[in-house]
Design an enzyme around this catalytic site. Structure first.
Site, PDB file in Angstrom:
ATOM      1  N   CYS A 168       0.872  -1.227  -0.132  1.00 23.24           N
ATOM      2  CA  CYS A 168      -0.047   0.163   0.043  1.00 23.24           C
ATOM      3  C   CYS A 168       0.913   1.100   0.044  1.00 23.24           C
ATOM      4  O   CYS A 168       0.396   2.230   0.326  1.00 23.24           O
ATOM      5  CB  CYS A 168      -1.021  -0.015   1.263  1.00 23.24           C
ATOM      6  N   HIS A 188      -4.895  -9.901  -3.074  1.00 22.13           N
ATOM      7  CA  HIS A 188      -4.690  -9.048  -1.778  1.00 22.13           C
ATOM      8  C   HIS A 188      -5.612  -8.147  -1.649  1.00 22.13           C
ATOM      9  O   HIS A 188      -6.160  -7.695  -0.711  1.00 22.13           O
ATOM     10  CB  HIS A 188      -3.183  -8.394  -1.852  1.00 22.13           C
ATOM     11  N   GLU A 189      -5.880  -7.138  -2.921  1.00 20.91           N
ATOM     12  CA  GLU A 189      -6.782  -6.362  -3.085  1.00 20.91           C
ATOM     13  C   GLU A 189      -8.194  -6.744  -2.702  1.00 20.91           C
ATOM     14  O   GLU A 189      -9.091  -6.408  -2.068  1.00 20.91           O
ATOM     15  CB  GLU A 189      -6.843  -5.595  -4.245  1.00 20.91           C
ATOM     16  N   HIS A 225      -8.846  -7.196   0.901  1.00 17.40           N
ATOM     17  CA  HIS A 225      -9.374  -6.046   1.436  1.00 17.40           C
ATOM     18  C   HIS A 225     -10.913  -5.446   1.175  1.00 17.40           C
ATOM     19  O   HIS A 225     -11.766  -5.529   1.966  1.00 17.40           O
ATOM     20  CB  HIS A 225      -8.657  -4.747   0.904  1.00 17.40           C
ATOM     21  N   HIS A 264      -4.464  -5.252   6.857  1.00 20.75           N
ATOM     22  CA  HIS A 264      -3.019  -5.973   6.875  1.00 20.75           C
ATOM     23  C   HIS A 264      -2.542  -6.736   8.094  1.00 20.75           C
ATOM     24  O   HIS A 264      -3.185  -6.458   9.184  1.00 20.75           O
ATOM     25  CB  HIS A 264      -2.165  -4.753   6.834  1.00 20.75           C
TER      26      HIS A 264
END
Length: 1224
Positions: free
Chosen positions: A249, A433-434, A437, A443
């Protein structure tokens, strides 16, 4: 409120595609087949004779491939794309295919089935230009030609094959891995195919003989030019021994926000209508696959980097990897990524602004995609933007951000979206990963107990532990929490099974080598670090650009990358080639924990017990445990004392001591909320008219509403049956009996239709105490009102000429639901039972359309019967035997039943008495003999009457196998083993005769043949038919051009004239001659003299060959010469102009003996200079008749004679004028 967002920066990877064996690539290979524009040149592989590998080592087997049935009996040698042969088979149907490979050393029987689940039904690829949609492409069902399965003869085997053109793919056994490819025709001579008796169609060879290192048998394919190679390095670029960490990020913590601390404002159309479901997705779909219907959008920059012809395969490859990451056992769920569409942006789109600024781009993309909808109104669950720009989370210029996404945005119309920077195949980790979220994951190490450096997918920095990426326990908990909310209900949609768009069967590292992976991470000049220090690339890929420094981004080399001599990377370890590395360990449940304390001491609380997937934990790609991690049950269901505080009211009162907006309030429950908010703690301040949600969820065991048995668990209203069992469907009948049949009570009904004076109360019905299922309703809309009071004239509803609002009213021991609308009849409903006698009246206001009423009363002797205590017993359920005789198997499974009627959760039964289950043998007695028939062979003729046969044998099934027995034991007669086929008449066809001789022996000519329409029935003589009858095929050609040999070009001979000879005299009058000569003209324009007889067939030009000449007048002696001592000298004048421009001319001059400027004598004659000289002796061209249309047609015609091309048919004609001048 602006949604919170997360980002990730990951691996850039471009890999190497191995050249296909002997330049023969499979027709259905999904990998790139050519270099993209701007990529390095593609070297051609050497000829087959120069290649190492299986061809030279002999580690191959020539095999015949043919289709068989499920018993292994021969069907056909024609193995084509199976869907193309059966177009009626829908994509969603899993089709089976049985193949056999037979060679000198191998005999494989394969059971295959079609792939499924990556792309959703109706998947399309849409290209958008400036003016809208430029093209729409689909993946037709017949183009799915990929199969997976196993070998019958090998345990733990797997097969992955393509049947697009022949068979291509991989066969894996415990002993070795094999590749299978169609046999290239140009290799047949080398492999000795012609010398063998059989006709092998494929070559089978071990994967250990496949070339690994870049060399003569590999083709480098660069599909993207990485701009970072020309950009300055970040300050944290790694030098030798100083690793550079990649921040998902970005490095600036202020741009890594935490999850929203307050409830987000939800737009009315933000979620699908199914969001109003009250039940938890995890409980309502506990063992079902959850599907994320995903839309993928590719921006213009990424399109330019990869090219339109490669982008679809590239994106589907990436998403296939993402799908695998979400199916990893460590995630603790069953999530499938289903791609519903792919949008390719060739130009900028209105309303969509894509720049380096990730935050701004994400905001624009989320708004833009929210307006996308299918023609039938369907929408995707999740949208992914893939960009070729180097994005940054906090500024509009490149930096270290790889992705950005709103937290907990999944299923939202406006927030279920992510942006991801294209970095090669490492892009799959960015998307995972995104999307994590979007599932609410934070994280690791930020507000949770997980460590940042564990190397998990949700770590703040990209660094795999030992080259392995997995989901952390924190990520698993965040996902479980999200799936427990009503927001996740959009994932319950079940797409129909579709056939998978298959990808290359090789591992990524086999397709792309470490050097190419370095180029994608660090630019065109990067390559694998080979300096003098040892680094394990299977854990972190180290690359070298310039100078004596190596750098890494802490991403491991791709699976299958060569890491040493005969070694490759598997599971983050460098192991011997062919080994699979650490084998996957599947997770298993631990024992159940003890039941937790009840959440309430009375009134119905909740207790739970849990188990962990730690016996052992899943590792190395192993599957997560199936089933639920937690089991719930109700407890302390007895009623609370009358003086006890309401459980919801007690929770509101806990906030009395807390300041709210600067002051203290006394809170009490507020229950007039929507159904989806029943389990939120809404409280109203006493003495004020505002209410507020003081907590996102009430405590477990809180009733969802006052008149309901359902309880709140984890913020979700869970159903409770009348048997006080959580999740039970048991309901009371109209008599109030749980799971009753309405036989324990009497139902009373009536209709009040009298008319009276207005503004007065009139008695309609008296409802006694203990009544249940009370319902009072108008037959039609009227202006009168239903009123209720007790026997003491105390009004509970619409009394004393006062009309109450519609709503819920609690009186007489039950809750009444009063409904009144301006356009709906008035009605009053209560479950009961009542604890006093009620009198129902009508406040008459006009015409009475009729008021109906009904209620139930218990029969005598049934009012106080206590409910029987349920009993829970194990029961065994057996399946049907797999066969009727000859030995089969049946499945035995257990179930927990309440009162031997209703199946319930197995936790209610005693685990110590749980029966043994599994597969047991059955029907072991031998089967009676029967005829076993095979498939019919191909018909001997396609028409006109042929024959076909099949094998017929008498067999008997004994102990799971079949054995032949004498034919006399089988029922007679035996099935036919031969039959007629294709008896239909053959259609007429064109019959062509042999070609006649060519009309010319050299040069272009013509030849012809006879073509006639004839009958083709083999049983009759061929008959000539009219041409109009042969309509199935076009008529063959009757004439065609022919060329036996080229004609020799005639020599270009012509007469040339010589130059004029010298004059026969030196003074006075003489003669000159010239001659005609035969010459051949070369292409260069020069001439070669030949004998005169060579030109005897050419007419001689009529030219003058002799002429007179008079060079100078002869000098005369002077009459007198003075005697003196001086002697004269010769003096000559300048030469005159040549008498001819070609063909031979003469130049003359005056020569005199002078002394002192006067004529003299005494000059020596042998010293006298020449007075004449031959000049311009070259041949003159024969004057030809000029073409009136001879001219130049191009401005470059002056170049034609310089290159000797005037004799060329085209150039000589188009540049006629220039060529004619060059011959002068």
């Amino acid at each position: 409120m602006k949604p919170r967002a997360r980002g990730w920066r990951g691996l850039a990877a471009l890999w190497m595609l191995l050249a296909q064996v002997a330049e023969q690539a499979p027709a259905c290979a999904m990998g790139p087949a050519a270099a993209a524009p701007g990529s390095p040149s593609v070297p051609r592989p050497p000829p087959p004779a120069e290649r190492p590998g299986w061809m030279e080592k002999g580690e191959y087997d020539l095999v015949s491939a043919y289709e068989v049935d499920h018993r292994g009996d021969y069907v056909s040698h024609e193995i084509m794309h199976h869907q193309r042969r059966r177009r009626a088979v829908p994509v969603s149907e899993v089709e089976s295919l049985h193949l056999r490979l037979k060679g000198s050393r191998h005999d494989f029987h394969m059971d295959l089935r079609t792939s499924s689940s990556l792309v959703a039904p109706g998947f399309i690829v849409q290209t958008l230009g400036k003016t809208g949609t430029k093209s729409v492409q689909t993946l037709p069902p017949e183009d799915f030609c990929f199969y997976q399965g196993s070998l019958r003869s090998h345990r733990n085997s797997s097969v992955a094959l393509s049947t697009c053109q022949g068979l291509s793919g991989m066969i894996r056994t415990e002993e070795a891995d094999y590749f299978l490819r169609p046999l290239p025709s140009h290799l047949s001579w080398k492999l000795g195919r012609a010398a063998q008796g059989s006709s092998p169609s494929h070559v089978l060879y071990k994967r250990s003989t496949e070339p690994h290192a870049p060399g003569a048998s590999e083709v480098l394919v660069t599909s993207r030019t990485w701009e970072l190679a020309h950009q300055p390095l970040h300050s944290s670029d790694l030098r030798l021994g100083l690793p550079q960490k990649q921040h998902f990020c970005g490095r600036r913590k202020k741009y890594m926000p935490q999850p929203p601390k307050e409830d987000l404002f939800i737009l009315p159309d933000e979620y699908k209508s199914c969001l109003r479901h009250k039940r938890s997705l995890l409980r309502s779909h506990r063992n079902e696959e959850l599907n994320v219907e995903t839309l993928v959008v590719v921006d213009k920059k990424m399109m330019q980097n990869h090219g339109h012809e490669n982008i679809t395969t590239y994106v589907l490859t990436i998403l296939n990897m993402v799908s695998a990451l979400f199916k990893d056992g460590t995630i603790g769920g069953n999530i499938n990524i289903a791609i519903v569409g792919l949008i390719l942006l060739e130009d900028e789109q209105p309303g969509l602004v894509i720049s380096h600024h990730a935050d701004h781009t994400l905001s624009s993309f989320c708004q833009w995609q929210s307006g996308l909808m299918g023609k039938d109104g369907t929408r995707h669950d999740h949208a992914i933007l893939l960009t070729g720009l180097d994005i940054c989370s906090w500024k509009n210029e490149p930096c270290d951000t790889l992705g950005f996404a709103p937290i907990s945005g999944m299923c939202s119309k406006y927030r279920s979206c992510t942006i991801n920077e294209d970095t090669g195949l490492g892009l799959a980790f960015t998307i995972a990963h995104e999307s994590g979220h979007n599932f609410g994951m934070i994280h690791d190490g930020e507000g949770n107990m997980c460590k940042k450096s564990e190397g998990n997918i949700m770590s703040p920095t990209l660094a795999g532990r030992n080259g392995v990426f997995s989901w952390s326990p924190c990520s698993r908990q965040y996902l479980h929490k999200f799936l427990s909310t009503a927001q996740a209900i959009c994932l319950a949609d079940q797409p129909k099974p579709v056939k998978e768009y298959k990808y290359p069967e090789k591992l990524p590292g086999e397709l792309y080598d470490a050097n190419t992976q370095c180029k994608w991470q660090f630019g065109e000049k990067a390559k694998l670090c080979m300096l003098d220090f040892k680094k394990d690339i299977c854990k972190a890929l180290w690359c070298h650009r310039i100078g004596r420094k190596c750098e890494t981004k802490f991403m491991p080399a791709a699976e299958g990358t060569i890491c040493g001599h005969d070694m490759w990377c598997r599971g983050g370890q460098c192991v011997k080639y062919g080994d699979e590395g650490p084998k996957p360990t599947h997770g298993h449940w631990s024992d159940w924990s003890s039941w937790s304390p009840c959440s309430r001491t009375c009134g119905g609380g909740v207790s739970h017990r849990s188990r962990l997937c730690t016996n052992p934990k899943p590792s190395h790609g192993g599957k997560f445990c199936e089933g639920s991690t937690r089991t719930l049950k109700l407890c302390n269901s007895q009623k609370c004392p009358r003086d006890s505080v309401d459980f919801r009211a007690a929770q509101c009162a806990e906030h009395n001591s807390r300041r709210f907006r600067g002051r203290h309030y006394k809170w009490k429950p507020y229950t007039q909320v929507e159904d989806q908010d029943l389990c939120k703690l809404y409280c109203i301040a006493e003495g004020f008219d505002f209410f507020f949600s003081l907590s996102n969820k009430v405590k477990d065991g809180t009733p969802c509403s006052e008149d309901s048995r359902n309880v709140c668990i984890d913020g979700i209203c869970e159903r409770v049956g009348c048997d006080n069992v959580l999740g039970s469907d048991a309901v009371e009948d109209v008599c109030g009996v749980c799971n009753g049949n309405n036989s324990a009570c009497t139902i009373h009904r009536g209709l009040y239709t009298k008319h009276h004076h207005t503004n007065q109360y009139y008695h309609m019905v008296t409802i006694p105490s203990g009544a249940r299922s009370i319902r009072i309703y108008e037959m039609n809309v009227s202006t009168s009102y239903i009123s209720v009071r007790n026997a003491l004239r105390r009004y509970y509803l619409n009394g004393h000429w006062t009309v109450d609002w519609p709503g819920r009213y609690k009186f007489s021991g039950t809750t009444f639901d009063y409904r009144r609308s301006y356009n709906e009849p008035e009605n009053l409903i209560a479950t009961g039972p009542t604890n006093e006698t009620l009198i129902v009246e009508l406040l008459f206001q006009g015409r009475n359309p009729g008021v109906a009423w009904e209620y139930s009363m218990p029969r005598l002797g049934t009012e106080k019967q206590p409910p029987a205590q349920p009993s829970y017993t194990w029961a065994i359920v057996r399946s049907e035997c797999s066969v009727s005789c000859g030995g089969g198997q049946m499945t035995v499974r257990e179930g927990c039943y309440r009162d031997l009627k209703f199946q319930v959760n197995m936790s209610f039964c005693n685990p110590k008495t749980r029966p043994v289950t599994g597969l047991v043998p059955c029907k072991v007695s031998a089967c009676p003999p029967s005829w076993s028939v095979g498939n019919w062979s191909a018909c001997s003729r396609t028409c006109g009457g042929g024959a076909q046969s099949r094998p017929v044998q008498c067999t008997r099934r004994v102990h799971y196998d079949s054995e032949p027995v004498p034919a006399s034991l089988c029922p007679q007669p035996a099935p036919s083993s031969r039959q007629a086929c294709n008896s239909q008449s053959c259609p007429p066809a064109w019959s062509a005769g042999p070609w006649a001789e060519c009309s010319h022996t050299c040069g272009k000519g013509w030849r012809k043949r006879a073509v006639a329409c004839k009958s083709t029935n083999p049983s009759a003589r061929a008959q000539l038919l009219p041409d109009a009858v042969c309509t199935s095929e076009p008529k063959p050609r009757m004439h065609e051009a022919c060329l036996l040999q080229r004609c020799h070009k005639p020599k270009k001979l012509q007469w040339l004239v010589s130059a004029w000879s010298q004059c026969s005299v030196t003074c006075e009058r003489g003669t000159q001659k010239r001659f005609l000569k035969c010459a051949e003209k070369y292409v260069s324009g020069k001439y070669r003299e030949l004998a005169s007889k060579k030109c005897s067939h050419l007419p001689k030009p009529s030219l003058e060959l002799e002429r007179a000449c008079a060079p100078l007048p002869c000098p005369r002696h002077p009459p007198f010469a003075a005697a003196g001592p001086s002697r004269g000298s010769w003096f000559a004048s300048p030469w005159s102009q040549c008498t001819a421009s070609c063909g031979g001319g003469v130049q003359t001059r005056s020569v005199q003996c002078l002394a002192g400027g006067r004529p003299a004598s005494g000059c020596l004659l042998h010293q006298k200079p020449s007075a004449s000289l031959a000049c311009n002796t070259h041949f003159c061209p024969i004057a030809e008749k000029k073409d009136a249309f001879c001219k130049d047609y191009f401005h470059w015609c002056y170049l034609v004679p310089q290159h000797g091309m005037c004799s060329h048919k085209f150039y000589g004609k188009q540049c006629c004028k220039t060529c004619s001048k060059s011959n002068l």
